[in-house]
Design a protein around this motif. Structure first.
Motif, PDB file in Angstrom:
ATOM      1  N   SER A  53     -12.904  -8.182  14.224  1.00 18.85           N
ATOM      2  CA  SER A  53     -11.519  -8.613  14.084  1.00 18.85           C
ATOM      3  C   SER A  53     -11.515  -9.986  15.047  1.00 18.85           C
ATOM      4  CB  SER A  53     -10.951  -7.384  15.024  1.00 18.85           C
ATOM      5  OG  SER A  53     -10.623  -6.389  14.336  1.00 18.85           O
ATOM      6  N   ILE A  54     -12.621 -10.748  14.917  1.00 20.48           N
ATOM      7  CA  ILE A  54     -12.416 -12.015  15.489  1.00 20.48           C
ATOM      8  C   ILE A  54     -11.142 -13.050  15.174  1.00 20.48           C
ATOM      9  CG2 ILE A  54     -13.727 -13.639  13.868  1.00 20.48           C
ATOM     10  CD1 ILE A  54     -14.125 -13.430  17.737  1.00 20.48           C
ATOM     11  N   LYS A  55     -10.421 -12.469  13.958  1.00 23.83           N
ATOM     12  CA  LYS A  55      -9.156 -13.431  13.794  1.00 23.83           C
ATOM     13  C   LYS A  55      -8.179 -13.050  14.737  1.00 23.83           C
ATOM     14  CE  LYS A  55      -6.375 -13.699   9.642  1.00 23.83           C
ATOM     15  NZ  LYS A  55      -6.158 -13.400   8.425  1.00 23.83           N
ATOM     16  N   ARG A  56      -8.323 -12.025  15.638  1.00 23.34           N
ATOM     17  CA  ARG A  56      -7.084 -11.625  16.553  1.00 23.34           C
ATOM     18  C   ARG A  56      -7.331 -12.579  17.731  1.00 23.34           C
ATOM     19  NH1 ARG A  56      -4.160  -7.382  16.380  1.00 23.34           N
ATOM     20  NH2 ARG A  56      -5.090  -5.428  15.453  1.00 23.34           N
ATOM     21  N   LEU A  57      -8.331 -13.215  17.860  1.00 21.41           N
ATOM     22  CA  LEU A  57      -8.612 -14.257  18.731  1.00 21.41           C
ATOM     23  C   LEU A  57      -8.421 -15.659  18.662  1.00 21.41           C
ATOM     24  CD1 LEU A  57     -11.686 -12.484  20.724  1.00 21.41           C
ATOM     25  CD2 LEU A  57      -9.348 -11.811  21.096  1.00 21.41           C
ATOM     26  N   LEU A  58      -8.463 -16.024  17.374  1.00 18.65           N
ATOM     27  CA  LEU A  58      -8.608 -17.325  16.944  1.00 18.65           C
ATOM     28  C   LEU A  58      -7.360 -18.082  17.288  1.00 18.65           C
ATOM     29  CD1 LEU A  58     -10.418 -18.834  15.168  1.00 18.65           C
ATOM     30  CD2 LEU A  58      -9.131 -18.426  13.096  1.00 18.65           C
ATOM     31  N   GLY A  59      -7.615 -19.163  18.070  1.00 21.47           N
ATOM     32  CA  GLY A  59      -6.529 -20.166  18.416  1.00 21.47           C
ATOM     33  C   GLY A  59      -5.805 -19.478  19.602  1.00 21.47           C
ATOM     34  N   LYS A  60      -6.263 -18.841  20.277  1.00 19.65           N
ATOM     35  CA  LYS A  60      -5.805 -18.150  21.398  1.00 19.65           C
ATOM     36  C   LYS A  60      -6.170 -18.347  22.689  1.00 19.65           C
ATOM     37  CE  LYS A  60      -3.201 -14.362  18.797  1.00 19.65           C
ATOM     38  NZ  LYS A  60      -2.720 -13.242  19.057  1.00 19.65           N
ATOM     39  N   SER A  61      -5.552 -18.027  23.661  1.00 20.57           N
ATOM     40  CA  SER A  61      -5.890 -18.369  25.187  1.00 20.57           C
ATOM     41  C   SER A  61      -5.972 -17.216  25.664  1.00 20.57           C
ATOM     42  CB  SER A  61      -4.809 -19.159  25.881  1.00 20.57           C
ATOM     43  OG  SER A  61      -3.570 -18.181  26.123  1.00 20.57           O
ATOM     44  N   TYR A  62      -6.699 -16.960  26.817  1.00 19.32           N
ATOM     45  CA  TYR A  62      -6.809 -15.633  27.470  1.00 19.32           C
ATOM     46  C   TYR A  62      -5.806 -14.780  27.777  1.00 19.32           C
ATOM     47  CZ  TYR A  62      -9.917 -12.728  30.442  1.00 19.32           C
ATOM     48  OH  TYR A  62     -10.439 -11.526  30.821  1.00 19.32           O
ATOM     49  N   THR A  63      -4.793 -15.548  28.340  1.00 19.87           N
ATOM     50  CA  THR A  63      -3.546 -14.773  28.566  1.00 19.87           C
ATOM     51  C   THR A  63      -2.926 -14.159  27.328  1.00 19.87           C
ATOM     52  OG1 THR A  63      -2.174 -17.051  28.503  1.00 19.87           O
ATOM     53  CG2 THR A  63      -2.636 -15.964  30.803  1.00 19.87           C
ATOM     54  N   ASP A  64      -2.981 -14.945  26.103  1.00 21.16           N
ATOM     55  CA  ASP A  64      -2.551 -14.296  24.738  1.00 21.16           C
ATOM     56  C   ASP A  64      -3.138 -13.131  24.247  1.00 21.16           C
ATOM     57  OD1 ASP A  64      -1.121 -16.679  24.609  1.00 21.16           O
ATOM     58  OD2 ASP A  64      -2.394 -17.506  23.274  1.00 21.16           O
ATOM     59  N   ILE A  65      -4.186 -12.790  24.984  1.00 18.46           N
ATOM     60  CA  ILE A  65      -5.078 -11.648  24.035  1.00 18.46           C
ATOM     61  C   ILE A  65      -5.190 -10.674  24.859  1.00 18.46           C
ATOM     62  CG2 ILE A  65      -6.098 -13.249  22.480  1.00 18.46           C
ATOM     63  CD1 ILE A  65      -8.588 -12.396  24.850  1.00 18.46           C
ATOM     64  N   GLN A  66      -4.462 -10.365  25.997  1.00 22.28           N
ATOM     65  CA  GLN A  66      -4.614  -9.203  26.968  1.00 22.28           C
ATOM     66  C   GLN A  66      -4.604  -7.884  26.238  1.00 22.28           C
ATOM     67  OE1 GLN A  66      -6.074  -9.439  30.075  1.00 22.28           O
ATOM     68  NE2 GLN A  66      -5.986 -11.476  29.451  1.00 22.28           N
ATOM     69  N   ASP A  67      -3.693  -7.896  25.229  1.00 28.73           N
ATOM     70  CA  ASP A  67      -3.637  -6.612  24.521  1.00 28.73           C
ATOM     71  C   ASP A  67      -4.764  -6.343  23.918  1.00 28.73           C
ATOM     72  OD1 ASP A  67      -1.203  -7.043  25.481  1.00 28.73           O
ATOM     73  OD2 ASP A  67      -0.229  -6.840  23.773  1.00 28.73           O
ATOM     74  N   ALA A  68      -4.895  -7.394  22.750  1.00 28.35           N
ATOM     75  CA  ALA A  68      -6.242  -7.047  22.066  1.00 28.35           C
ATOM     76  C   ALA A  68      -7.502  -7.017  22.713  1.00 28.35           C
ATOM     77  CB  ALA A  68      -6.396  -8.482  21.174  1.00 28.35           C
ATOM     78  N   LYS A  69      -7.632  -7.403  23.868  1.00 30.98           N
ATOM     79  CA  LYS A  69      -9.000  -7.305  24.429  1.00 30.98           C
ATOM     80  C   LYS A  69      -9.429  -5.903  24.964  1.00 30.98           C
ATOM     81  CE  LYS A  69     -10.911  -9.238  28.847  1.00 30.98           C
ATOM     82  NZ  LYS A  69     -10.498  -8.886  30.151  1.00 30.98           N
ATOM     83  N   GLN A  70      -8.503  -5.126  25.129  1.00 29.46           N
ATOM     84  CA  GLN A  70      -8.920  -3.566  25.349  1.00 29.46           C
ATOM     85  C   GLN A  70      -9.384  -2.997  24.326  1.00 29.46           C
ATOM     86  OE1 GLN A  70      -4.947  -2.494  26.286  1.00 29.46           O
ATOM     87  NE2 GLN A  70      -4.719  -3.892  27.997  1.00 29.46           N
ATOM     88  N   GLN A  71      -8.977  -3.496  23.009  1.00 32.58           N
ATOM     89  CA  GLN A  71      -9.561  -2.936  21.642  1.00 32.58           C
ATOM     90  C   GLN A  71     -10.728  -3.186  21.118  1.00 32.58           C
ATOM     91  OE1 GLN A  71      -5.912  -3.506  19.440  1.00 32.58           O
ATOM     92  NE2 GLN A  71      -4.893  -2.555  20.833  1.00 32.58           N
ATOM     93  N   LEU A  72     -11.499  -4.445  21.716  1.00 28.66           N
ATOM     94  CA  LEU A  72     -12.336  -4.826  21.293  1.00 28.66           C
ATOM     95  C   LEU A  72     -13.512  -4.657  22.191  1.00 28.66           C
ATOM     96  CD1 LEU A  72     -10.891  -8.478  20.488  1.00 28.66           C
ATOM     97  CD2 LEU A  72     -11.260  -6.506  18.923  1.00 28.66           C
ATOM     98  N   ASN A  73     -14.708  -4.167  21.726  1.00 28.58           N
ATOM     99  CA  ASN A  73     -16.174  -3.783  22.529  1.00 28.58           C
ATOM    100  C   ASN A  73     -16.918  -4.834  22.863  1.00 28.58           C
ATOM    101  OD1 ASN A  73     -15.257  -0.939  22.995  1.00 28.58           O
ATOM    102  ND2 ASN A  73     -15.710  -1.057  20.484  1.00 28.58           N
ATOM    103  N   TYR A  74     -16.577  -5.979  22.523  1.00 30.59           N
ATOM    104  CA  TYR A  74     -17.553  -7.198  23.159  1.00 30.59           C
ATOM    105  C   TYR A  74     -16.926  -8.093  24.280  1.00 30.59           C
ATOM    106  CZ  TYR A  74     -14.703  -8.936  19.330  1.00 30.59           C
ATOM    107  OH  TYR A  74     -13.634  -9.412  18.317  1.00 30.59           O
ATOM    108  N   GLU A  75     -17.672  -8.722  24.876  1.00 37.69           N
ATOM    109  CA  GLU A  75     -17.153  -9.104  26.121  1.00 37.69           C
ATOM    110  C   GLU A  75     -16.377 -10.653  25.710  1.00 37.69           C
ATOM    111  OE1 GLU A  75     -18.848 -10.588  30.400  1.00 37.69           O
ATOM    112  OE2 GLU A  75     -20.226  -9.360  29.032  1.00 37.69           O
TER     113      GLU A  75
END
Ligand code: ADP
Ligand code: MG
Length: 617
Positions: free
Chosen positions: A83-105
């Motif tokens: 699901s790396i596409k969820r992070l593409l072109g995003k800043s750290y603040t953008d991805i707080q929701d996605a972050k919890q669902q991904l198991n990598y750091e």
């Protein structure tokens, strides 16, 4: 096979180029090309499989992409990226929701682009996406037996400027020449050939429910022109949510607690299997060992349908919004196109058919493949093989600047067709103002602070004038990829500033070049290390030889000479300690230069000695 065409009048040989369409999906990616004989698109396969899971496993022998990576999700979640596409072109603040669902750091890279940490290394989502694209390129090259570089890559309609730019950058990094970034729903409608007949007029709704995103787009096709009337959707709605809902159901039902990461992954993978098998079966059963517990997992079609209800409701809400944005009646939609693996689920398909009750539902093509197929058709159009076509895309969010009081002033409204250029005149608010800060935002809110900032620049050296007198013309140029260029010009003085808005989150060309060169740079580093080692060895030898020379020719040196030589020797030692290769070389030169006359004297003496007693005729 590559075809060579020979121009008989000029005798020049030109090689035809493979046209490639890429669906770079959150969950799965696919590549398609055009069959040169029958001109129809088809997906390129590897071992008969067209789907390449968008997953990367970082093992000891470098990254592995696709199903082999998926297989590592359970055993090594921290080394397996999905699901790396969820992070593409995003800043750290953008991805707080996605972050919890991904198991990598995931790492905050100074509020710019996020980074992913694997082992001790940091990767940007652009680099990770480029690994997937490289794999797709290599699959295509193996299959077609020719080099592949020119491609069309698709993105969800909801992708903003920085996400589109990031996708393009990932393509560049993979060594691809990205002809165009197009919207997935546009590609999907092309795959069904809708609009290929220029005399036909059609209104189409593209319903795309994938693994991670939901997009609904309303297209109008007229005179062979594709126009996107509106787009809507949810970047956090898809098959993954169904899988998660199933996992939640099971953990409650079977009282599974204290699950470790591997257990969670195992459940996730099993949930997806259950969901997929319910496309054809009524009930799914499977025995699984979770922790120390043996459980017999069950999922019935009724249970699944119940879980699907809220999710389906959300998709339908988006559909209503898209239709009202398009300013059309539901009944005006002639056709619906189903896209994305999740539309294989019967309850979803039925819900779509029930909602778009007046329309024909296109589901004859594999919904996994339609986007890639359409991308290949678009690549074919761009390659000039279909000259009667033109594509108009649309920008999903309004673009504007911040004006006095922190207000958002829109220059390009949402759902504007691209490419487009808009100009608007502004002025200063303070007497004698010589600098003007231009902050560019994307979004629909009134206050710019609530929108997403794309970037800012300062128009400098405006001649001092009373407030309100300068005429500052702002130009927003949005190209066919949806990438924005902003320029500001003070018309009375001609003071001008042009800025590419990609700089905020996307990579600059320079950064890309730097990354491409990374491997070469490492080679350079290794070479530097080696030449330092060589210089050190040489210097050690020189010091040793000098000491020996002084011992052998003590009569040549005064105390002062010795002191000077010791000083120069010490300079060499200091440079060695500092690992300063150039310093070592120049210190060696100094010592050599100083000791050379002594060496010459010594040599003369030795020659004289050798000649002693010999007669010269
Ligand atoms: P994306 O566009 O996000 O990469 P895809 O269009 O490839 O996603 O869809 C992937 C999703 O489709 C996954 O959630 C997967 O579980 C789901 N899917 C694939 N096949 C089926 C099926 N037979 N039934 C239900 N869901 C499916
Ligand atoms: Mg997709």
């Amino acid at each position: 096979m590559a075809k060579i065409s020979i121009n008989l009048t000029s005798g020049t040989v030109s090689k035809s180029i493979a046209v490639i369409g890429i669906d770079l999906g959150t969950t799965n990616s696919l590549i398609a090309t055009i069959n040169r004989e029958n001109k129809s698109p088809y997906c390129i396969t590897k071992e008969k499989e067209s789907i390449v899971p968008s997953a990367i496993y970082f093992g000891e022998n470098g990254p592995i992409i696709g199903s082999e990576a998926i297989a590592k999700l359970v055993a090594e979640p921290e080394n397996t990226i999905y699901s790396i596409k969820r992070l593409l072109g995003k800043s750290y603040t953008d991805i707080q929701d996605a972050k919890q669902q991904l198991n990598y750091e995931i790492i905050d890279d100074e509020d710019k682009l996020v980074k992913v940490k694997i082992g001790t290394k940091y990767y940007s989502p652009i680099e990770l996406s480029s690994l997937i694209l490289k794999e797709l390129k290599s699959i295509a090259e193996t299959q077609l037996q020719e080099e592949v570089s020119k491609v069309v890559i698709t993105v969800p309609a909801y992708f903003n400027d920085s996400q589109r730019q990031a996708t393009r950058d990932a393509g560049k990094l993979a060594g691809l020449d990205v002809l165009r970034i197009i919207n997935e729903p546009t590609a999907a409608s092309l795959a069904y050939g809708i609009g290929l007949d220029p005399t036909e007029s059609r209104t189409v709704a593209v319903f795309d429910l994938g693994g991670g995103t939901f997009d609904i787009s309303i297209l109008e096709i007229h005179n062979g022109v594709f126009e996107v009337l509106s787009t809507n959707g949810d970047t956090f709605l898809g098959g993954d949510d169904i899988d998660r809902a199933i996992v939640n159901l099971w953990t409650t039902e079977y009282k599974l607690s204290n699950l470790n990461t591997s257990d969670k992954q195992l459940l996730r993978v099993t949930a997806e299997k259950a969901k997929k098998s319910l496309t054809t079966l009524q009930v799914y059963s499977h025995k699984l060992t979770i922790g120390t517990k043996e459980v017999s997992l069950n999922l019935t079609i009724e249970q699944l349908n119940k879980l699907l209800k809220p999710l389906i409701g959300r998709t339908m809400q988006c559909c209503s919004r898209a239709i009202s944005d398009a300013e059309i009646e539901l009944s005006a939609i002639d056709e619906v196109v189903l896209v994305g693996g999740s539309t294989k689920t019967k309850a979803i398909k039925d819900a779509v058919k029930n909602y778009f009750v007046h329309s024909a539902v296109n589901d004859t093509l594999n919904p996994d493949e339609v986007v890639a197929l359409g991308a290949a058709i678009e690549a074919d159009i761009l390659a000039g093989n279909r000259t009667d076509m033109l594509l108009l895309d649309v920008t999903p969010l309004s673009l504007g600047i911040e004006t006095v009081g922190g207000l958002m002033d829109v220059l390009i409204p949402r759902n504007s067709k691209v490419p487009t250029t808009l100009k608007k005149e502004y002025t200063t608010s303070v007497d004698g103002q010589i600098n003007l800060r231009v902050s560019v935002y994307q979004g629909e809110r009134e206050l710019s602070a609530d929108n997403r900032k794309l970037g800012e620049f300062i128009l400098q050296n405006i001649p001092a004038m009373p407030a309100g007198l300068p005429k500052i013309e702002m130009t927003f140029m949005l190209n066919a990829d949806g990438i924005l260029q902003v320029s500001a010009e003070e018309k009375r003085s001609g003071t001008k500033q042009v800025v590419d808005m990609k700089s905020q989150y996307g990579l600059t060309d320079l950064e890309i070049k730097t990354m491409l060169k990374e491997s070469i740079d490492h080679a350079q580093e290794d070479m530097d290390k080696r030449s330092l080692a060589e210089a050190k060895t040489e210097a050690d030898q020189l010091v040793y030889a000098t000491d020996k020379f002084i011992r052998d020719n003590a009569d040549l040196f005064t105390a002062e000479n010795i002191e000077k030589i010791n000083y120069l020797k010490n300079e060499i030692v200091l440079s060695i300690d500092a690992k300063d290769k150039d310093g070592i070389v120049s210190a060696m030169d100094s010592l050599n230069n100083y000791s050379r006359p002594f060496a010459e004297i010594a040599m003369d003496k030795n020659i004289a000695k050798a000649l002693q007693g010999k007669k010269i005729e």
